[in-house]
Structures are given as C-alpha cells and as structure tokens.
Design a protein around this motif. Structure first.
Motif, mmCIF file in Angstrom:
data_model
loop_
_atom_site.group_PDB
_atom_site.id
_atom_site.type_symbol
_atom_site.label_atom_id
_atom_site.label_comp_id
_atom_site.label_asym_id
_atom_site.label_seq_id
_atom_site.Cartn_x
_atom_site.Cartn_y
_atom_site.Cartn_z
ATOM 1 N N UNK A 35 30.555 46.068 33.790
ATOM 2 C CA UNK A 35 31.426 44.984 33.310
ATOM 3 C C UNK A 35 32.730 44.923 34.095
ATOM 4 N N UNK A 36 32.773 45.613 35.243
ATOM 5 C CA UNK A 36 34.038 45.703 35.976
ATOM 6 C C UNK A 36 34.655 44.323 36.224
ATOM 7 N N UNK A 37 33.838 43.365 36.672
ATOM 8 C CA UNK A 37 34.371 42.039 37.007
ATOM 9 C C UNK A 37 35.003 41.375 35.779
ATOM 10 N N UNK A 38 34.417 41.627 34.601
ATOM 11 C CA UNK A 38 34.918 41.028 33.360
ATOM 12 C C UNK A 38 36.314 41.550 33.005
ATOM 13 N N UNK A 39 36.515 42.871 33.197
ATOM 14 C CA UNK A 39 37.784 43.482 32.778
ATOM 15 C C UNK A 39 38.853 43.468 33.871
ATOM 16 N N UNK A 40 38.425 43.206 35.118
ATOM 17 C CA UNK A 40 39.347 43.274 36.255
ATOM 18 C C UNK A 40 40.641 42.464 36.068
ATOM 19 N N UNK A 41 40.552 41.207 35.591
ATOM 20 C CA UNK A 41 41.801 40.440 35.461
ATOM 21 C C UNK A 41 42.801 41.071 34.510
ATOM 22 N N UNK A 42 42.343 41.934 33.596
ATOM 23 C CA UNK A 42 43.249 42.541 32.613
ATOM 24 C C UNK A 42 43.753 43.912 33.067
ATOM 25 N N UNK A 43 43.228 44.416 34.183
ATOM 26 C CA UNK A 43 43.674 45.702 34.713
ATOM 27 C C UNK A 43 43.200 46.889 33.904
ATOM 28 N N UNK A 44 42.195 46.698 33.058
ATOM 29 C CA UNK A 44 41.658 47.804 32.246
ATOM 30 C C UNK A 44 40.620 47.253 31.284
ATOM 31 N N UNK A 183 49.738 50.017 39.324
ATOM 32 C CA UNK A 183 51.149 49.818 39.640
ATOM 33 C C UNK A 183 51.416 49.729 41.143
ATOM 34 N N UNK A 184 50.374 49.926 41.960
ATOM 35 C CA UNK A 184 50.519 49.668 43.407
ATOM 36 C C UNK A 184 49.864 48.333 43.788
ATOM 37 N N UNK A 185 49.417 47.583 42.759
ATOM 38 C CA UNK A 185 48.837 46.260 43.007
ATOM 39 C C UNK A 185 47.441 46.305 43.594
ATOM 40 N N UNK A 186 46.703 47.406 43.324
ATOM 41 C CA UNK A 186 45.389 47.584 43.963
ATOM 42 C C UNK A 186 44.208 47.184 43.078
ATOM 43 N N UNK A 187 44.473 46.756 41.837
ATOM 44 C CA UNK A 187 43.385 46.290 40.969
ATOM 45 C C UNK A 187 42.702 47.409 40.208
ATOM 46 N N UNK A 188 41.613 47.039 39.518
ATOM 47 C CA UNK A 188 40.890 47.946 38.618
ATOM 48 C C UNK A 188 39.412 48.002 38.995
ATOM 49 N N UNK A 189 38.705 49.136 38.890
ATOM 50 C CA UNK A 189 39.225 50.467 38.607
ATOM 51 C C UNK A 189 39.862 51.083 39.853
ATOM 52 N N UNK A 270 45.206 40.236 46.810
ATOM 53 C CA UNK A 270 43.903 40.832 46.453
ATOM 54 C C UNK A 270 43.222 40.042 45.336
ATOM 55 N N UNK A 271 44.024 39.481 44.416
ATOM 56 C CA UNK A 271 43.440 38.693 43.322
ATOM 57 C C UNK A 271 42.731 37.459 43.862
ATOM 58 N N UNK A 272 43.161 37.004 45.038
ATOM 59 C CA UNK A 272 42.566 35.789 45.605
ATOM 60 C C UNK A 272 41.273 36.088 46.379
ATOM 61 N N UNK A 273 40.933 37.367 46.555
ATOM 62 C CA UNK A 273 39.708 37.727 47.291
ATOM 63 C C UNK A 273 38.658 38.159 46.265
ATOM 64 N N UNK A 274 37.483 37.557 46.311
ATOM 65 C CA UNK A 274 36.458 37.840 45.288
ATOM 66 C C UNK A 274 36.060 39.312 45.287
ATOM 67 N N UNK A 275 35.664 39.825 46.432
ATOM 68 C CA UNK A 275 35.274 41.239 46.501
ATOM 69 C C UNK A 275 35.966 41.892 47.686
ATOM 70 N N UNK A 276 37.206 42.351 47.486
ATOM 71 C CA UNK A 276 37.954 42.897 48.620
ATOM 72 C C UNK A 276 37.241 44.098 49.250
ATOM 73 N N UNK A 277 37.251 44.135 50.571
ATOM 74 C CA UNK A 277 36.644 45.239 51.315
ATOM 75 C C UNK A 277 37.754 46.178 51.793
ATOM 76 N N UNK A 278 37.364 47.331 52.331
ATOM 77 C CA UNK A 278 38.336 48.323 52.798
ATOM 78 C C UNK A 278 39.343 47.700 53.771
#
Ligand code: KG4
Ligand code: ZN
Length: 389
Positions: A35-44, A183-189, A270-278
């Motif tokens: 469910x990662x994609x579902x919870x990602x916008x909430x950061x947890x 807190x470094x703006x890197x998203x979840x998890x 990063x929020x604007x990229x669907x699946x950010x890569x390394x």
C-alpha cells in the motif's frame, strides 16, 4: 507427518499478503500487495486507509496465492493468520477473512505473532538451503518500522519460546529512517532511499551521539511485559535502544545549516515524479545532504550492531538472527556479518524480500504449531499489542 501445506495471511500494517508454504520450509507461492503508493502522500501509514485497502485487496490476494501454489482449498492443511502486534483495524480484516475461510473449509486455524513470523523468515530461508541445524540459544534482533526488539529464543520440542532481552524505549529504528527521510524531503518509506543514498556520502562527516542506556538488571524489570516468558528464570541484563534523539539531531542540523529551503525544493520536485529513481534522488541531493544521510545511517547501524553483540555475549547466544524491514539495509548486513564473524557468531538474515512484511513468514511460523496442534479458538481476537514469549 507428510507434507503439510499452510496458507498464511498477513494484514498487520500496510501490506496485504498471502502465501502457501510447504512444511514450514518451502515457499510455493508468496503474494504481497503493497500500500506504499496509497500512504506516500501522507508521509506515513494512515490506519483507516490501511484497513479499507486490506478489505479491497484480501480476496484477490488470497486467491492469487492459492492459484500460484497449485494447491486447492481442499488440499490445504491449515490457515494461519497474524493476530498481532499491529494496527487493530488492519489485523481485523485478515483475522475475519481467515476465520471465515477456516469455518467454511472446516480446517484448523492458527494464530501467529507477527514478530515470530519475522524470526521464522530467517529459518525459512535457512531450511530452503538445507541447513536444519540452528544452534540454540538464538538471539534475534527484530528491527522494523514498528519494532526494535531483542529476543532470546530456545526450542522446546517443536515449539520455540522467547524472552525479550531488549527493546526500544521510544522510536523503532525503521521509524527513525522514515522520519529522517521525511524531514529531508525524501518521501516515504525512508529506509530503502537512505540505504541507497548512503554509499554516496561521507559517514564520518556529522557526529551523532545515540543515547546509551546502561543495561538494566532483572530487578529493574519487575513491570516488564515478558515476566511470564517460557525460559528459565536466569538473571540477565536488559538492553534498551532509543532512536527519537537522533531524529531531533538531524532536524537541528537541517535548521542550523540552513538546509530548509533545499529540503522543500527536493520534496516538491520528488512529489512530481511518479516513481523516482536513484538518479532523481542524487540529482536533488547536494553533497552536504548525502553526508548527513550517510552519517545518520552509520550511527543507527553502529548502535544496533554494538548493542546486539553486547547482548549476544551477555546471553551466551550461539546464533544471531537479524530480521524485519530494516534488516534489508546493506550497511546493517555487512556490519553485522563482519562484526559477528570476529566473535565466531553465525549470523543469519532473511533474503531482502522476506525481510519486510510478507505472509510466507506467517505460514512458516505456524508449522510448529500445526505439529503441536496448537489451534486458535473460533472466538480469538486481534491483539494490537500482542507480546511474544
Ligand atoms: O517489517 P516491515 O515491512 O514492517 C513493520 O513490521 O514495521 O518494516 C518496514 C520498515 C520501514 O520503516 C522501512 O523504512 C524499513 O523497514 N526499511 C528499511 C529498508 N527497507 C525497509 N530500513 C533501512 N534500510 C532498508 N533497505
Ligand atoms: Zn513487520
């Protein structure tokens, strides 16, 4: 006993999972709907959303696991389900479904502790390699988003008994990875991203001090959760972890080094990229940020390894297990392997896919209970704070 096929169901947090395992040692199917994609916008993880998503996913996930196993409902020997610990509403979905399945099929139902599942994920891999001889006592570090626990495990006939010899006083280690990434703006998890970015930074750049608590002796533990554990009463110290301080230290570093604006810009990009890569992460992280990330990871890994090995010595452990989501971390694995080898202590990990939540570990942990005929009563409930003993 001839081959026994158990279907495991796991819904304790943000993964809807089902798997069929043969005789506690061979994974014949393993389906995980994340469910990662579902919870990602909430950061947890948002508990209410998690329950609803489990409800939506449980039927197709169980059907797929059965189909891929080449078994049928009729040929299954038992149904195993996570009873706790976990989110109450999320656990309830898996338990209700497993109960209905067991009742309709007239098959035994086995309730499994999620933490015992993580420990058996190690065995599952080990059995698959043909290695059945694990030496006891085993010291197991279960380190994930919700837990940082040390268990000393012994075998009593087919069953295992556990004594909790350490746990976190505040945040779990995985939670520290997740909060630091946020807190470094890197998203979840945060764990997998920090893992991959760390090798690009200097781990000695920032000095973090993790709270060191003196091991408590048994008399201090009179209120501890595992007073009635199944192991003999031996005076043993208790090892505590603490990871809320390092998260605050990272926050302070961000503020005192004027990194706030860069964090916000990174989060937005990063929020604007669907699946950010390394490469996306690297392009958005300056060297100062990469050094901070590497230093954070080095500090947490160093603390987990040193406390666990101190506990292993104090408990005369013969074998070390490291399991749970954070056990997927490359630096954690290498450091444990190197440091445990220096002490002649065999260290085992699950493969990376089996480190994070899955249902194969639940079906594997249920096998000794099937042999011992330890079945769950029809009215058993979800236990969000279930203790392992
Ligand atoms: O075991 P798990 O799937 O769920 C719980 O029972 O909590 O663990 C999830 C946790 C998250 O905090 C995630 O950030 C962390 O494990 N994690 C990692 C890595 N992969 C997952 N932490 C560090 N390095 C990783 N490679
Ligand atoms: Zn878990």
């Amino acid at each position: 006993m001839p081959d026994a096929y158990i279907i495991g169901i796991e819904t304790s947090c943000d993964e809807t999972a089902a798997a069929v395992v043969r005789s506690g040692e061979e994974i014949v199917s393993n389906v995980v709907a994340s469910q990662i994609a579902l919870h990602q916008p909430y950061g947890g993880v948002v508990p209410e959303l998690a329950s609803r998503e489990h409800l939506r996913a449980i039927v197709p996930v169980v059907r797929q696991a059965l189909q891929e196993s080449k078994q049928t409902y009729a040929t299954l020997d038992a149904i195993a389900v996570t009873q706790g610990p976990g989110l109450a509403g999320a656990l309830l979905v898996g338990i209700s479904y497993a109960k209905a399945l067991a009742y309709a099929l007239d098959k035994p139902l086995i309730a499994v502790n999620h933490l015992e599942g993580h420990i058996h994920a190690v065995l599952l891999e080990d059995h698959a390699k043909g290695n059945h001889a694990v030496e006891f006592p085993v010291l197991a570090l279960v380190v994930s988003g919700g837990h940082t626990h040390l268990y000393l495990a012994e075998q009593r006939r087919a069953s295992w008994v556990y004594e909790n010899v350490g746990h976190t006083r505040d945040d779990a280690a995985g939670e520290a990875f997740d909060k630091t990434a946020k807190l470094l703006g890197l998203g979840y998890p945060g764990g997998p991203v920090i893992d991959r970015l760390s090798s690009h930074g200097d781990p000695t750049a920032v000095k973090f001090a993790i709270s060191q608590m003196k091991p408590r002796d048994r008399r201090d533990r009179s209120k501890d959760q595992n007073k009635d554990h199944g192991l003999p009463e031996i005076s043993r110290p208790h090892f505590d972890f603490s990871y809320s301080g390092i998260k605050t230290a990272v926050l302070r570093h961000v503020e005192t080094h004027n990194m706030r604006e860069r964090v916000e810009a990174r989060h937005k990009a990063l929020s604007a990229i669907a699946q950010p890569q390394l490469e996306d992460y690297l392009a958005l992280c300056d060297q100062e940020t990469l050094d901070l990330i590497a230093s954070f990871q080095r500090a947490v890994v160093g603390d987990l390894v040193s406390k666990t090995l101190t506990a292993a010595r104090a408990c005369n452990a013969a074998t070390l297990f490291v399991t749970g989501g954070v056990a997927a971390n490359a630096e954690l694995r290498h450091t444990f392997e190197r440091e445990a080898a220096k002490e002649g202590l065999p260290a085992y990990f699950p493969s990376r896919p089996l480190s994070t939540d899955n249902a194969a570990m639940i079906a594997a942990a249920a096998y000794p209970r099937l042999l011992a005929r330890q079945f769950a009563p029809a009215d058993f409930c979800a236990e969000p704070g279930l203790v392992l003993r």
